[in-house]
Design a protein around this motif. Structure first.
Motif, PDB file in Angstrom:
ATOM      1  N   VAL A 285      88.051 -20.317  53.305  1.00 31.98           N
ATOM      2  CA  VAL A 285      86.727 -20.329  52.670  1.00 31.98           C
ATOM      3  C   VAL A 285      86.583 -21.582  51.813  1.00 31.98           C
ATOM      4  CG1 VAL A 285      85.149 -19.062  51.144  1.00 31.98           C
ATOM      5  CG2 VAL A 285      86.818 -17.801  52.534  1.00 31.98           C
ATOM      6  N   LEU A 286      85.476 -22.275  51.997  1.00 32.60           N
ATOM      7  CA  LEU A 286      85.148 -23.426  51.137  1.00 32.60           C
ATOM      8  C   LEU A 286      83.826 -23.140  50.452  1.00 32.60           C
ATOM      9  CD1 LEU A 286      85.271 -26.334  50.059  1.00 32.60           C
ATOM     10  CD2 LEU A 286      84.136 -27.066  52.167  1.00 32.60           C
ATOM     11  N   VAL A 287      83.826 -23.172  49.119  1.00 26.16           N
ATOM     12  CA  VAL A 287      82.575 -22.997  48.383  1.00 26.16           C
ATOM     13  C   VAL A 287      82.025 -24.373  47.997  1.00 26.16           C
ATOM     14  CG1 VAL A 287      81.472 -22.039  46.336  1.00 26.16           C
ATOM     15  CG2 VAL A 287      83.201 -20.712  47.561  1.00 26.16           C
TER      16      VAL A 287
ATOM     17  N   ASN B 269      81.894 -20.315  41.396  1.00 27.43           N
ATOM     18  CA  ASN B 269      81.446 -19.495  42.524  1.00 27.43           C
ATOM     19  C   ASN B 269      82.628 -19.132  43.430  1.00 27.43           C
ATOM     20  OD1 ASN B 269      78.783 -19.553  41.692  1.00 27.43           O
ATOM     21  ND2 ASN B 269      78.225 -21.279  42.984  1.00 27.43           N
ATOM     22  N   ALA B 270      83.536 -20.079  43.633  1.00 35.83           N
ATOM     23  CA  ALA B 270      84.716 -19.800  44.467  1.00 35.83           C
ATOM     24  C   ALA B 270      85.595 -18.749  43.788  1.00 35.83           C
ATOM     25  CB  ALA B 270      85.505 -21.082  44.704  1.00 35.83           C
ATOM     26  N   TYR B 271      85.688 -18.852  42.474  1.00 37.29           N
ATOM     27  CA  TYR B 271      86.460 -17.863  41.702  1.00 37.29           C
ATOM     28  C   TYR B 271      85.837 -16.465  41.874  1.00 37.29           C
ATOM     29  CZ  TYR B 271      88.328 -15.418  37.641  1.00 37.29           C
ATOM     30  OH  TYR B 271      88.914 -14.492  36.815  1.00 37.29           O
TER      31      TYR B 271
ATOM     32  N   PHE C  28      90.713 -19.061  49.351  1.00 37.31           N
ATOM     33  CA  PHE C  28      89.455 -19.469  48.703  1.00 37.31           C
ATOM     34  C   PHE C  28      89.615 -20.828  48.040  1.00 37.31           C
ATOM     35  CE2 PHE C  28      89.034 -15.064  49.441  1.00 37.31           C
ATOM     36  CZ  PHE C  28      87.679 -14.858  49.658  1.00 37.31           C
ATOM     37  N   THR C  29      88.696 -21.734  48.345  1.00 37.63           N
ATOM     38  CA  THR C  29      88.770 -23.082  47.768  1.00 37.63           C
ATOM     39  C   THR C  29      87.373 -23.537  47.333  1.00 37.63           C
ATOM     40  OG1 THR C  29      88.400 -24.210  49.893  1.00 37.63           O
ATOM     41  CG2 THR C  29      90.692 -23.674  49.329  1.00 37.63           C
ATOM     42  N   ALA C  30      87.357 -24.499  46.423  1.00 40.12           N
ATOM     43  CA  ALA C  30      86.094 -25.082  45.955  1.00 40.12           C
ATOM     44  C   ALA C  30      86.083 -26.564  46.310  1.00 40.12           C
ATOM     45  CB  ALA C  30      85.971 -24.909  44.440  1.00 40.12           C
ATOM     46  N   MET C  31      84.891 -27.102  46.495  1.00 38.40           N
ATOM     47  CA  MET C  31      84.794 -28.490  46.963  1.00 38.40           C
ATOM     48  C   MET C  31      84.860 -29.501  45.814  1.00 38.40           C
ATOM     49  SD  MET C  31      82.441 -30.119  49.865  1.00 38.40           S
ATOM     50  CE  MET C  31      81.051 -30.892  49.081  1.00 38.40           C
ATOM     51  N   LEU C  32      85.971 -30.210  45.752  1.00 33.64           N
ATOM     52  CA  LEU C  32      86.148 -31.364  44.857  1.00 33.64           C
ATOM     53  C   LEU C  32      86.227 -32.636  45.696  1.00 33.64           C
ATOM     54  CD1 LEU C  32      86.715 -31.402  41.657  1.00 33.64           C
ATOM     55  CD2 LEU C  32      86.853 -29.164  42.709  1.00 33.64           C
TER      56      LEU C  32
END
Ligand code: NAD
Ligand code: LMR
Length: 329
Positions: free
Chosen positions: A129-131, A139-141, A155-159
């Protein structure tokens, strides 16, 4: 023999980022030029949004992508995420001029609770999953916490957009090609508090920090330029970044799935406690990836200036998390 198609769910599929993203996924830029994909596209139930999504799908059809093995439109995450191998959570309200990303917290947090639960219920147990939707880390959290039966590492967030922005600034400062720059990273939140860090970066084995040798440029030009780039684009375009955001999402998923061959990249991931970042915090870290798994680059020295910057971005993330705690209770 042809590979089995992989299911890619994308939310906000009729939005601006969606319009730059879907064609590249279907073209094999994300998962490889020999990997068939099935697109499962989610939009809000609103008639206009669903109609716009149909229009985008007509265009995708008209590209006759050889790797596209199927495509469907959805208004319900429970069907959109069914058996998904990848989920790109883009759909959310973007900020306008004068807003900070955390101003979107309340508006968007609800979406990620619902979608986290749906992923938990119906997605592949290995779903990546990429948020992208802001505020992306929080949001990813929220999505991760709403999906207790899936591994937190999914679960990952986009940096990556911040990472790519930093690469481009370093390339322009040093006059060297982007591809020659290694060991760059961005710590923390996808917000102006992020800490883009070139202390370890190298070009052809030589230190970028030594080559630039200008702490004032780092503090007064580089960090604010990278940190406030999203706002600068909103100011210039009247709309938030879209093609570059889609490109970063492609890069993130590509590297996660296919590996970085020992090279560093940046991913927003749930901390395992490394570098003193509390466990579970969705934080940008330097990582390498192999066989579909990421590993935090360990053992980097953190000097006083860097620690201050890391503390600042961690503080902001902690506050954001406290701001949504009631949604996760
Ligand atoms: P947009 O408004 O053009 O598109 C968003 C789409 O999402 C709309 O079509 C909307 O109908 C849809 N949507 C809203 N709620 C939804 C839901 N619950 N389920 C499914 N779809 C839903 O916005 P955009 O420019 O494509 O940006 C999308 C998000 O990405 C924004 O939050 C923006 O701030 C963020 N963003 C993040 C980064 C990053 O680096 N992390 C970069 C750029 C933009
Ligand atoms: C960006 O960094 O371009 C996006 O997060 C959009 C924004 O609101 O800044």
């Amino acid at each position: 023999m042809a590979k089995t198609p992989l299911r890619v769910a994308v939310t906000g599929a009729a939005g601006q980022i969606g319009y730059s993203l879907l064609f590249r996924i279907a073209n094999g830029d994300m998962l490889g030029k020999d990997q068939p994909v099935i697109l499962q596209l989610l939009e809000i139930a609103d008639e206009k949004a669903q109609k716009a999504l149909k229009g985008v799908m007509m265009e995708i059809d008209d590209c006759a992508f050889p790797l596209l093995a199927g495509m469907s439109a959805h208004a319900d995450p429970m069907t959109a995420f069914k058996d998904a191998d990848f989920a790109l959570l883009v759909g959310a309200r973007p900020r306008g001029p004068g807003m900070e990303r955390k101003d979107l917290l309340e508006a968007n947090a609800q979406i990620f609770t619902v979608q986290g639960k749906a992923l938990d219920a119906v997605a592949s147990r290995n779903v990546k999953v990429l948020v992208v939707g802001n505020p992306a880390n929080t949001n990813a959290y929220i999505a991760m916490k709403s999906a207790p039966s899936l591994p937190a590492k999914n679960f990952t967030a986009m940096l990556r957009l911040d990472h790519n922005r930093a690469l481009s600034q370093i390339a322009s400062k040093t006059g060297k090609p982007v591809a020659s720059i290694e060991k760059l990273c961005v710590w923390g939140n996808h917000s102006p508090t992020m800490y883009a860090d070139y202390r370890f970066a190298q070009i052809d084995g030589a230190s970028v920090k030594d080559a630039i040798n200008d702490d004032a440029w780092n503090r007064d030009t580089f960090l604010p330029t990278v940190g406030k780039r999203g706002a600068a684009i909103i100011e210039a375009r009247g709309l938030s970044s879209a093609a570059s955001a889609a490109n970063a999402a492609i890069d993130h998923m590509h590297d996660w799935y296919l590996g970085t061959n020992g090279k560093w990249t940046t991913m927003g991931i749930a901390s395992d406690g490394s570098y003193g970042i509390p466990e579970g915090t969705m934080f940008g870290f330097p990582v390498t990836t192999e066989n579909g798994e990421y590993t935090i680059v360990q053992g980097l020295p953190i000097d006083e200036f860097s620690q201050e910057r890391i503390n600042l971005t961690l503080k902001e993330l902690t506050e954001e998390r406290e701001g949504v705690a009631h949604l996760l209770a």
